[in-house]
Design a protein around this motif. Structure first.
Motif, PDB file in Angstrom:
ATOM      1  N   GLY A 218       0.823  -1.197   0.000  1.00  0.00           N
ATOM      2  CA  GLY A 218       0.000   0.000   0.000  1.00  0.00           C
ATOM      3  C   GLY A 218       0.853   1.240   0.000  1.00  0.00           C
ATOM      4  N   ARG A 219       1.139   1.747   1.205  1.00  0.00           N
ATOM      5  CA  ARG A 219       1.905   2.986   1.310  1.00  0.00           C
ATOM      6  C   ARG A 219       3.317   2.867   0.744  1.00  0.00           C
ATOM      7  NH1 ARG A 219       1.492   4.068   7.457  1.00  0.00           N
ATOM      8  NH2 ARG A 219       1.541   1.783   7.452  1.00  0.00           N
ATOM      9  N   GLY A 220       3.868   1.644   0.715  1.00  0.00           N
ATOM     10  CA  GLY A 220       5.196   1.461   0.144  1.00  0.00           C
ATOM     11  C   GLY A 220       5.244   1.813  -1.322  1.00  0.00           C
ATOM     12  N   VAL A 221       4.191   1.450  -2.069  1.00  0.00           N
ATOM     13  CA  VAL A 221       4.139   1.768  -3.493  1.00  0.00           C
ATOM     14  C   VAL A 221       3.781   3.235  -3.711  1.00  0.00           C
ATOM     15  CG1 VAL A 221       2.798   1.374  -5.602  1.00  0.00           C
ATOM     16  CG2 VAL A 221       3.714  -0.554  -4.345  1.00  0.00           C
ATOM     17  N   VAL A 222       2.900   3.772  -2.869  1.00  0.00           N
ATOM     18  CA  VAL A 222       2.564   5.189  -2.993  1.00  0.00           C
ATOM     19  C   VAL A 222       3.813   6.047  -2.777  1.00  0.00           C
ATOM     20  CG1 VAL A 222       1.183   7.087  -2.047  1.00  0.00           C
ATOM     21  CG2 VAL A 222       0.179   4.816  -2.301  1.00  0.00           C
ATOM     22  N   GLY A 223       4.639   5.673  -1.808  1.00  0.00           N
ATOM     23  CA  GLY A 223       5.850   6.426  -1.537  1.00  0.00           C
ATOM     24  C   GLY A 223       6.934   6.231  -2.571  1.00  0.00           C
ATOM     25  N   ASN A 224       6.986   5.058  -3.171  1.00  0.00           N
ATOM     26  CA  ASN A 224       7.984   4.755  -4.199  1.00  0.00           C
ATOM     27  C   ASN A 224       7.319   3.966  -5.316  1.00  0.00           C
ATOM     28  OD1 ASN A 224      10.102   3.991  -5.822  1.00  0.00           O
ATOM     29  ND2 ASN A 224      11.027   2.600  -4.330  1.00  0.00           N
ATOM     30  N   PRO A 225       6.768   4.634  -6.316  1.00  0.00           N
ATOM     31  CA  PRO A 225       6.009   3.926  -7.354  1.00  0.00           C
ATOM     32  C   PRO A 225       6.832   2.939  -8.171  1.00  0.00           C
ATOM     33  CG  PRO A 225       6.266   6.260  -7.910  1.00  0.00           C
ATOM     34  CD  PRO A 225       6.731   6.098  -6.505  1.00  0.00           C
ATOM     35  N   ALA A 226       8.158   3.010  -8.092  1.00  0.00           N
ATOM     36  CA  ALA A 226       8.999   2.056  -8.816  1.00  0.00           C
ATOM     37  C   ALA A 226       9.381   0.844  -7.963  1.00  0.00           C
ATOM     38  CB  ALA A 226      10.275   2.741  -9.318  1.00  0.00           C
ATOM     39  N   LEU A 227       8.860   0.760  -6.734  1.00  0.00           N
ATOM     40  CA  LEU A 227       9.278  -0.304  -5.814  1.00  0.00           C
ATOM     41  C   LEU A 227       9.071  -1.695  -6.407  1.00  0.00           C
ATOM     42  CD1 LEU A 227      10.237  -1.320  -3.054  1.00  0.00           C
ATOM     43  CD2 LEU A 227       7.866  -1.083  -2.237  1.00  0.00           C
ATOM     44  N   LEU A 228       7.924  -1.954  -7.009  1.00  0.00           N
ATOM     45  CA  LEU A 228       7.648  -3.295  -7.520  1.00  0.00           C
ATOM     46  C   LEU A 228       8.549  -3.621  -8.710  1.00  0.00           C
ATOM     47  CD1 LEU A 228       3.758  -3.351  -7.241  1.00  0.00           C
ATOM     48  CD2 LEU A 228       5.502  -3.789  -5.504  1.00  0.00           C
TER      49      LEU A 228
END
Length: 311
Positions: A218-228
């Motif tokens: 959730g918030r991990g992707v919002v904070g870093n959209p390239a995380l995945l």
């Protein structure tokens, strides 16, 4: 591994899902923010737009429903099936006080008998695979064994565990012992969700739980959209990608809401998390939090990209 994007109220709408998929990618699927059936059995304009096949073409999307009534869930299944979706997720985790007070979301966890009756009604009439996203209790994770015992009675397609209780909201740390209990005491396919923000966080999690194959962010992707993308071996976000991403979102929100004011407020929410991709962001972070007009938003975003250095 499978990486999923969580259903975040007001954030992971079709506008966000498409922009993220097209620019960064890496997600196995996206969940919609929950929709809540009414007594009139009618989707709102916003809900219908978010579930439109046109707006979800080319992306794996799983709608989420919020309800405590099995007949409403059956109606929700009919609605999403008509639009070409192949799974429905039930929200048993929303910690909002107003939602929980109505016995919905994580409020369903307060009454185990009612939860059991609800699931019995749902699976007596399910048209699609049904997955569930849950918290581990209302007051304390000691409630989770009884909750999990109820879930274990039903053919839940996938159980996503967010190991916090309702009273935690998002202010307190996750409770890993509850997730570990889940792994040891169910044969249901499990997904983990909660407080994984970096590649290092995920690597540590995978070492600790090597048999868990699906993680929801959730918030991990919002904070870093390239995380995945990074978790798939790709590159971090570039300045140019972030500029294209925010420009796409801002234009999409303006088209959806009909004016810049609401679009700027939505972008402001996203920047609460994304600004931490940049070093020495304190001054502009404070400015972003205090802005109130579209012009102030546009100026602040321009300063972020022109003056700050990506970490």
């Amino acid at each position: 591994m499978h990486w999923e994007v969580a259903p975040l109220e007001g954030i992971t709408t079709f506008i966000y899902r498409k922009a993220h998929h097209d620019i960064f990618g890496g997600a196995s699927c996206y969940y919609t923010p929950f929709f809540s059936p009414t007594q009139e059995r009618k989707l709102s304009t916003k809900e219908a737009r978010d579930l439109s096949p046109e707006h979800n073409a080319g992306i794996v999307v799983i709608p989420q429903v919020l309800s405590k009534d099995p007949t409403q869930v059956l109606w929700a299944q009919q609605q999403v099936a008509e639009r070409g979706f192949t799974e429905l997720n039930i929200n048993v985790g929303c910690p909002s006080g107003t939602v929980a007070a109505k016995g919905k979301g994580s409020g369903m966890l307060a009454d185990i008998t009612a939860l059991d009756d609800f699931l019995e009604g749902v699976f007596a009439n399910n048209l699609l695979p049904i997955s569930v996203k849950t918290r581990v209790g209302v007051e304390h994770h000691d409630e989770f064994p009884a909750i999990l015992n109820v879930f274990n009675q039903y053919p839940i397609h996938r159980l996503t565990i967010h190991p916090r209780v309702q009273k935690d909201f998002y202010k307190y740390p996750v409770r890993p012992e509850a997730f570990a209990y889940g792994i040891a005491n169910t044969s249901l396919p499990l997904t983990y969700n909660g407080d994984l923000f970096t590649v290092a966080d995920v690597e540590r999690f995978c070492l600790q739980y090597p048999n868990v194959e699906t993680i929801m962010f959730g918030r991990g992707v919002v904070g870093n959209p390239a995380l995945l993308r990074q978790l798939n071996g790709g590159a971090p976000a570039t300045r140019e990608e972030l500029q294209r991403f925010t420009a796409t979102l801002y234009a999409g929100y303006q088209a959806a809401y009909g004016h810049k004011g609401a679009a700027a407020q939505r972008m402001k929410e996203l920047w609460y998390s994304m600004i931490h991709l940049f070093a020495d962001n304190q001054k502009l972070d404070k400015k972003m939090r205090r802005l109130s007009t579209p012009q102030e938003y546009e100026q602040t975003e321009r300063l972020i990209f022109e003056t700050l250095v990506l970490k």
